[in-house]
Design an enzyme around this catalytic site. Structure first.
Site, PDB file in Angstrom:
ATOM      1  NE  ARG A  44      18.225  -9.806   2.045  1.00 41.95           N
ATOM      2  CZ  ARG A  44      17.444 -10.562   2.780  1.00 41.95           C
ATOM      3  NH1 ARG A  44      17.751 -11.815   3.000  1.00 41.95           N
ATOM      4  NH2 ARG A  44      16.351 -10.073   3.314  1.00 41.95           N
ATOM      5  CE  LYS A 205      -1.092 -11.069  13.930  1.00 35.69           C
ATOM      6  NZ  LYS A 205      -0.221 -11.829  14.785  1.00 35.69           N
ATOM      7  N   GLY A 358      10.407  -4.972   5.589  1.00 38.54           N
ATOM      8  CA  GLY A 358       9.321  -5.929   5.428  1.00 38.54           C
ATOM      9  C   GLY A 358       8.363  -5.607   4.310  1.00 38.54           C
ATOM     10  N   GLY A 381      12.791  -6.999  10.868  1.00 40.60           N
ATOM     11  CA  GLY A 381      12.769  -7.012  12.331  1.00 40.60           C
ATOM     12  C   GLY A 381      13.695  -5.961  12.915  1.00 40.60           C
TER      13      GLY A 381
HETATM   14  P1  AMP Z   1       2.895  -6.324   8.587  1.00 42.84           P
HETATM   15  O1  AMP Z   1       3.849  -7.438   8.271  1.00 42.84           O
HETATM   16  O2  AMP Z   1       2.461  -6.288  10.003  1.00 42.84           O
HETATM   17  O3  AMP Z   1       3.394  -4.998   8.093  1.00 42.84           O
HETATM   18  O4  AMP Z   1       1.569  -6.653   7.825  1.00 42.84           O
HETATM   19  C1  AMP Z   1       1.520  -6.730   6.428  1.00 42.84           C
HETATM   20  C2  AMP Z   1       0.307  -7.500   6.050  1.00 42.84           C
HETATM   21  O5  AMP Z   1      -0.838  -6.820   6.542  1.00 42.84           O
HETATM   22  C3  AMP Z   1       0.139  -7.598   4.564  1.00 42.84           C
HETATM   23  O6  AMP Z   1       0.292  -8.943   4.185  1.00 42.84           O
HETATM   24  C4  AMP Z   1      -1.275  -7.107   4.319  1.00 42.84           C
HETATM   25  O7  AMP Z   1      -2.009  -7.924   3.430  1.00 42.84           O
HETATM   26  C5  AMP Z   1      -1.901  -7.178   5.704  1.00 42.84           C
HETATM   27  N1  AMP Z   1      -3.024  -6.258   5.827  1.00 42.84           N
HETATM   28  C6  AMP Z   1      -3.053  -4.941   5.567  1.00 42.84           C
HETATM   29  N2  AMP Z   1      -4.307  -4.447   5.707  1.00 42.84           N
HETATM   30  C7  AMP Z   1      -5.088  -5.475   6.080  1.00 42.84           C
HETATM   31  C8  AMP Z   1      -6.481  -5.596   6.361  1.00 42.84           C
HETATM   32  N3  AMP Z   1      -7.292  -4.558   6.287  1.00 42.84           N
HETATM   33  N4  AMP Z   1      -6.932  -6.828   6.717  1.00 42.84           N
HETATM   34  C9  AMP Z   1      -6.105  -7.878   6.768  1.00 42.84           C
HETATM   35  N5  AMP Z   1      -4.783  -7.822   6.508  1.00 42.84           N
HETATM   36  C10 AMP Z   1      -4.281  -6.636   6.167  1.00 42.84           C
END
Ligand code: AMP
Length: 401
Positions: A44, A205, A358, A381
């Site tokens: 950074r 999610k 992220g 974010g």
């Molecule tokens: P995000 O921060 O919302 O982009 O989510 C990233 C996280 O989603 C990572 O830590 C992944 O391990 C998780 N992830 C991706 N695919 C799956 C899945 N099929 N089931 C559970 N977690 C998942």
């Protein structure tokens, strides 16, 4: 092009303002990891160097500021920026003085004593509780150290704090090169994308990405879904999803998003095959199954090769790709293939490729393809909110060109 993004694309940069001999307050993101007082990763700080070097080279009197960690509004030695000043001096090749306060006598004396082309760093702005409250008196005092404000902390641009937004009420405000790049790539893609425009959304999610999906549905040609969020869409279609992650309270929303995609002529793509595991564990048993029929006792952990091929075909034909969220549980080796294959497809596509912040950034870096992406966002974010079409206060407050 809508008015909001036009504004974001239209912001003044460091190059649009005369800085020679002027005291310039630069908000950076020096929120670096520290262990026993030593910086363990200085990326950074290195990322801020183009703006700092430009200002120093132009003969500005540079006053750097940042937050570090969450010190709860009071001086906390473990969150001192002192080690950052040492690293800055090394990277800049000249002494960067460190003020042991933010708006106190040390900062004021050192700022007043700066000569043209010199730089200093003030202490962690979050040592004052007024910082995160965007307190006007504190912002005014901070601004009084300088004559110009430069915001280069994209990762904090979605927060209306005194050092990201408040100071702009008192002195002219422009963006540094890091924010300029974010606006150019993400703002450019949202306002006037080279088509076909494909968004790849993954991650755990749906609920985290609703705003992004809704904003992108008005702009993209393809919406490619992967990761854990796919199973809520499957449930909306009535598929059997075994023990896969699913937000039951978002199934109706998924149905609505499917309906909207059809109405807006957006091709919404879901996986055809999945790697599944019998538990959420790197040592689980795994197998490849069709997506519409995930057996009981198994959970979807990654996209399969048929899906990867289908997605890669769309990506290859795209003019612009925005990617936010991994395609599977990429932290587990055996479920990382889908995410890395998509990284390879994006890297080799010839499209303008933008990686949202992220986990997708971490995944792309692990994949070894980061050098081939057009833009990797420096904010998690903040990049999500940008893709949601929101005005980020740390950008909205800057002067228009
Ligand atoms: P995000 O921060 O919302 O982009 O989510 C990233 C996280 O989603 C990572 O830590 C992944 O391990 C998780 N992830 C991706 N695919 C799956 C899945 N099929 N089931 C559970 N977690 C998942």
């Amino acid at each position: 092009m809508d008015g909001k993004k036009m504004t974001a694309l239209n912001k003044k940069t460091v190059e649009d303002i005369a800085v020679k001999g002027k005291r310039v307050l630069v908000r950076c993101d020096f929120n670096v990891p520290l262990k026993d007082g030593a910086i363990t990763n200085d990326k950074r700080i290195a990322a801020a160097m183009p703006t700092i070097k430009y200002l120093v080279g132009e003969g500005a009197r540079v006053i750097l500021c940042s937050h570090l960690g969450r010190p709860k509004g009071e001086p906390t030695p473990e969150f001192s920026l002192a080690p950052v000043a040492v690293r800055l001096s090394e990277l800049l090749g000249q002494d960067v003085a460190f003020a042991s306060d933010v708006i106190g006598p040390d900062a004021k004396e050192k700022a007043a004593a700066l000569a043209d082309g010199q730089a200093m760093l003030i202490e962690n702005v979050r040592f004052h509780k007024e910082e995160t409250k965007n307190d006007a008196a504190f912002a005014k005092e901070l601004a009084s150290l300088a004559e110009i404000f430069v915001n280069d902390a994209f990762g904090s641009a979605h927060r209306a704090h005194a050092s990201t937004t408040g100071v702009a009420d008192y002195i002219p405000a422009v963006c540094g090169y890091l924010i300029q790049q974010e606006i150019k790539f993400m703002g450019g893609a949202l306002a006037d994308p080279k088509r076909p425009f494909a968004a790849i959304l993954g991650g755990a999610k749906v609920s985290d990405k609703i705003g992004v999906i809704q904003n992108l549905l008005d702009k993209v040609d393809f919406l490619i879904i992967g990761g854990g969020m796919a199973y809520t869409f499957y449930k909306a279609y009535g598929y059997t999803i075994g023990n896969s992650i699913c937000e039951d309270d978002k199934v109706d929303l998924a149905k609505e998003l499917i309906r909207q995609a059809a109405e807006k002529n957006v091709a919404l793509l879901l996986p055809d095959d999945n790697m599944v595991g019998d538990k959420f564990d790197p040592a689980c048993n795994d197998m490849l199954v069709d997506s519409y029929n995930i057996p009981d006792g198994w959970m979807g952990m990654d996209i399969g090769p048929k899906t990867t091929g289908k997605y890669a075909g769309v990506i290859k034909s795209a003019g612009t790709v925005i990617w936010n969220g991994p395609m599977g549980v990429f932290e587990m080796d055996k479920f990382s293939k889908g995410t890395y294959a998509i990284a390879e497809a994006v890297a080799n596509s010839g499209a303008v490729s933008i990686i949202g912040g992220g986990d997708s950034v971490a995944a792309v870096k692990n994949s070894g393809y980061s050098d081939k992406m057009s833009h990797i966002s420096t904010g998690g974010g903040a990049s999500l909110e940008f893709l949601e079409g929101k005005d980020l206060p740390g950008i909205a407050c800057l002067n228009n060109a």
